[in-house]
Design a protein around this motif. Structure first.
Motif, PDB file in Angstrom:
ATOM      1  N   LEU A   1      43.050  43.496  31.839  1.00 23.70           N
ATOM      2  CA  LEU A   1      42.572  43.170  33.184  1.00 23.70           C
ATOM      3  C   LEU A   1      43.131  41.828  33.631  1.00 23.70           C
ATOM      4  O   LEU A   1      43.592  41.675  34.774  1.00 23.70           O
ATOM      5  N   PHE A   2      43.080  40.852  32.756  1.00 20.48           N
ATOM      6  CA  PHE A   2      43.584  39.518  33.087  1.00 20.48           C
ATOM      7  C   PHE A   2      45.060  39.598  33.476  1.00 20.48           C
ATOM      8  O   PHE A   2      45.480  39.035  34.502  1.00 20.48           O
ATOM      9  N   GLN A   3      45.833  40.274  32.668  1.00 23.71           N
ATOM     10  CA  GLN A   3      47.265  40.398  32.946  1.00 23.71           C
ATOM     11  C   GLN A   3      47.516  41.104  34.277  1.00 23.71           C
ATOM     12  O   GLN A   3      48.397  40.714  35.055  1.00 23.71           O
ATOM     13  N   ALA A   4      46.722  42.130  34.553  1.00 23.49           N
ATOM     14  CA  ALA A   4      46.906  42.900  35.788  1.00 23.49           C
ATOM     15  C   ALA A   4      46.582  42.063  37.024  1.00 23.49           C
ATOM     16  O   ALA A   4      47.308  42.103  38.031  1.00 23.49           O
ATOM     17  N   TYR A   5      45.506  41.275  36.965  1.00 21.31           N
ATOM     18  CA  TYR A   5      45.128  40.480  38.127  1.00 21.31           C
ATOM     19  C   TYR A   5      46.078  39.314  38.360  1.00 21.31           C
ATOM     20  O   TYR A   5      46.341  38.930  39.503  1.00 21.31           O
TER      21      TYR A   5
ATOM     22  N   ALA B   1      49.228  39.362  37.652  1.00 14.17           N
ATOM     23  CA  ALA B   1      50.434  39.978  38.205  1.00 14.17           C
ATOM     24  C   ALA B   1      50.240  40.418  39.653  1.00 14.17           C
ATOM     25  O   ALA B   1      51.185  40.373  40.459  1.00 14.17           O
ATOM     26  N   ASP B   2      49.015  40.816  39.999  1.00 13.18           N
ATOM     27  CA  ASP B   2      48.737  41.300  41.355  1.00 13.18           C
ATOM     28  C   ASP B   2      47.371  40.794  41.804  1.00 13.18           C
ATOM     29  O   ASP B   2      46.375  41.520  41.720  1.00 13.18           O
ATOM     30  N   PRO B   3      47.291  39.553  42.282  1.00 12.76           N
ATOM     31  CA  PRO B   3      45.995  38.991  42.674  1.00 12.76           C
ATOM     32  C   PRO B   3      45.266  39.813  43.731  1.00 12.76           C
ATOM     33  O   PRO B   3      44.034  39.792  43.793  1.00 12.76           O
ATOM     34  N   LYS B   4      46.011  40.544  44.555  1.00 10.86           N
ATOM     35  CA  LYS B   4      45.375  41.327  45.617  1.00 10.86           C
ATOM     36  C   LYS B   4      44.564  42.495  45.075  1.00 10.86           C
ATOM     37  O   LYS B   4      43.827  43.145  45.829  1.00 10.86           O
ATOM     38  N   ALA B   5      44.675  42.753  43.763  1.00 10.74           N
ATOM     39  CA  ALA B   5      43.831  43.776  43.147  1.00 10.74           C
ATOM     40  C   ALA B   5      42.392  43.292  43.004  1.00 10.74           C
ATOM     41  O   ALA B   5      41.490  44.096  42.748  1.00 10.74           O
ATOM     42  N   MET B   6      42.185  41.975  43.166  1.00 13.76           N
ATOM     43  CA  MET B   6      40.838  41.405  43.158  1.00 13.76           C
ATOM     44  C   MET B   6      40.304  41.327  44.589  1.00 13.76           C
ATOM     45  O   MET B   6      41.070  41.459  45.556  1.00 13.76           O
ATOM     46  N   PRO B   7      39.018  41.097  44.763  1.00 19.75           N
ATOM     47  CA  PRO B   7      38.487  40.838  46.103  1.00 19.75           C
ATOM     48  C   PRO B   7      39.218  39.678  46.766  1.00 19.75           C
ATOM     49  O   PRO B   7      39.705  38.761  46.101  1.00 19.75           O
ATOM     50  N   ALA B   8      39.258  39.673  48.084  1.00 24.24           N
ATOM     51  CA  ALA B   8      40.080  38.727  48.833  1.00 24.24           C
ATOM     52  C   ALA B   8      39.701  37.279  48.565  1.00 24.24           C
ATOM     53  O   ALA B   8      40.580  36.405  48.496  1.00 24.24           O
TER      54      ALA B   8
ATOM     55  N   VAL C   1      40.837  34.418  38.262  1.00 23.14           N
ATOM     56  CA  VAL C   1      40.817  35.660  37.479  1.00 23.14           C
ATOM     57  C   VAL C   1      39.742  35.577  36.400  1.00 23.14           C
ATOM     58  O   VAL C   1      38.976  36.531  36.189  1.00 23.14           O
ATOM     59  N   ALA C   2      39.656  34.439  35.715  1.00 24.85           N
ATOM     60  CA  ALA C   2      38.638  34.274  34.674  1.00 24.85           C
ATOM     61  C   ALA C   2      37.235  34.391  35.258  1.00 24.85           C
ATOM     62  O   ALA C   2      36.355  35.031  34.678  1.00 24.85           O
ATOM     63  N   ASP C   3      37.003  33.757  36.403  1.00 23.93           N
ATOM     64  CA  ASP C   3      35.689  33.844  37.050  1.00 23.93           C
ATOM     65  C   ASP C   3      35.354  35.288  37.408  1.00 23.93           C
ATOM     66  O   ASP C   3      34.211  35.735  37.223  1.00 23.93           O
TER      67      ASP C   3
END
Length: 375
Positions: free
Chosen positions: A325-329, A331-338, A350-352
């Motif tokens: 999950l950490f690696q994915a976020y 690489a693509d921060p937009k996969a997290m909430p805005a 990402v850690a938070d």
């Protein structure tokens, strides 16, 4: 509520980072407790791992039930010692708010991911949750808790992190780690109640799971002592009732031991107020005999339960989920909430985000992002 001179008196609180008028019907510590109970992070604890992952059984402890047990034990001891029960309860309910999914395995994985970016430690994250990450109030970030509650939440802290906290908040919760002082007695009590609670309920959950047996517990003198005491009174006791009664007696004796040993320490050092108690050696403690017995129990649980192959298999999967999950976020921060994706410090964002997840949400997110089902 009668309070001893060395207790934390709410009218003498060191205050909140953002001053607020007093509540008309509640003390500052009662208000802290209520804010914690109503927080999003507190509700998430119901689906966060203690030892066994959430889907492994409905009756195993979670971070939420563990926190409730710590609060119950802590209040029982506090009442006998004249300490502030409301403050003990607030600290106990908040102490694991920053824990990751998948228990300590998740924390270790997230810390490894954050090497070079400030690391990750769940006690510091719990403070971060109540100071910054909770978004419930218009006037400030976090829950704006009192100094004494925040002090108790921050159980451990590295020198580097303490110095960073001191720089941001001179004279605040980081200073005691620099000065070598203790936290208030209510915080010391919560640390010990935490240990008493997880030792007892991990025996219960371990036997319930089938990973440890009553026969294996013959290697634990503390358990054997109270099992034999139960059998002397109820010779035909067996099964879960024998286990429950043994744990009940063990818990009670540990509580009595803490009360007696702490009273002796207070009588020796005679702190006249809460600040003087902070400058004494740790005052809330087991007797030497009970400390050794508790240490033996912890060694047993570490070897036979926490490092059991079945537990290792599940926690390895948890570490994989956190890492990927950490690696994915990243690489693509937009996969997290805005609001997370927009933050300047991407790795901390990402850690938070990951630390705030429940076990089952982390599993679903991992499957969504990777297309793989780990569990």
């Amino acid at each position: 509520m009668w309070l001893a001179p060395y207790a934390s008196h709410p009218e003498q609180t060191k205050g909140r980072r953002h001053p607020e008028p007093a509540a008309p019907t509640r003390s500052d510590f009662q208000r802290d407790r209520d804010r914690i109970v109503h927080s999003t992070a507190f509700r998430r604890l119901v689906y966060k791992t203690q030892v066994f992952l959430n889907h492994e059984g409905d009756l195993f402890r979670t971070r939420l039930t563990h926190s409730l047990e710590v609060a119950q034990l802590g209040r029982s001891v506090a009442r006998s010692l004249g300490l502030n029960e409301d403050l003990v309860e607030a600290i106990a309910l908040a102490h694991d708010l920053g824990h990751t999914p998948f228990g300590h395995a998740g924390q270790d994985a997230l810390n490894a991911c954050m090497q070079g970016h400030g690391g990750f430690e769940h006690n510091l994250q719990s403070l971060r949750v109540v100071d910054k990450l909770e978004e419930r109030y218009l006037g400030y970030d976090g829950l704006n808790l009192s100094f004494e509650t925040r002090e108790g939440i921050l159980k451990h802290c590295s020198r580097a992190h303490a110095e960073a906290l001191e720089l941001a908040e001179p004279g605040g919760v980081g200073r005691r780690f620099i000065k070598g002082h203790q936290p208030g007695l209510e915080a010391q009590l919560c640390n010990l109640a935490d240990e008493i609670a997880y030792n007892a309920h991990d025996i219960d959950d371990g036997v319930r799971s089938g990973l440890i047996t009553m026969e294996q517990l013959e290697a634990v003198p503390l358990f054997v002592r109270f099992r034999d005491e139960t059998l002397s009174e109820f010779p035909h006791a067996k099964g879960r009732r024998l286990l429950f009664d043994t744990i009940r007696r063990m818990l009670s004796q540990q509580v009595y031991d803490v009360i007696d040993a702490t009273r002796a320490q207070i009588a020796e050092h005679l702190p006249v107020n809460a600040d003087e108690a902070r400058r004494c050696p740790p005052l809330v403690r087991f007797s030497p005999h009970m400390r050794e017995a508790s240490t033996q129990l912890k060694r047993f649980l570490f070897k036979e339960l926490y490092r059991h192959p079945q537990v290792n298999e599940m926690t390895a999967k948890g570490r994989r989920v956190i890492t990927e999950l950490f690696q994915a976020y990243v690489a693509d921060p937009k996969a997290m909430p805005a609001d997370y994706a927009a933050r300047e410090d991407l790795h901390r964002a990402v850690a938070d985000y990951i630390a705030g997840m429940t076990d089952r949400f982390a599993v679903k997110e991992h499957e969504r992002l990777t297309g793989e089902s780990v569990f």
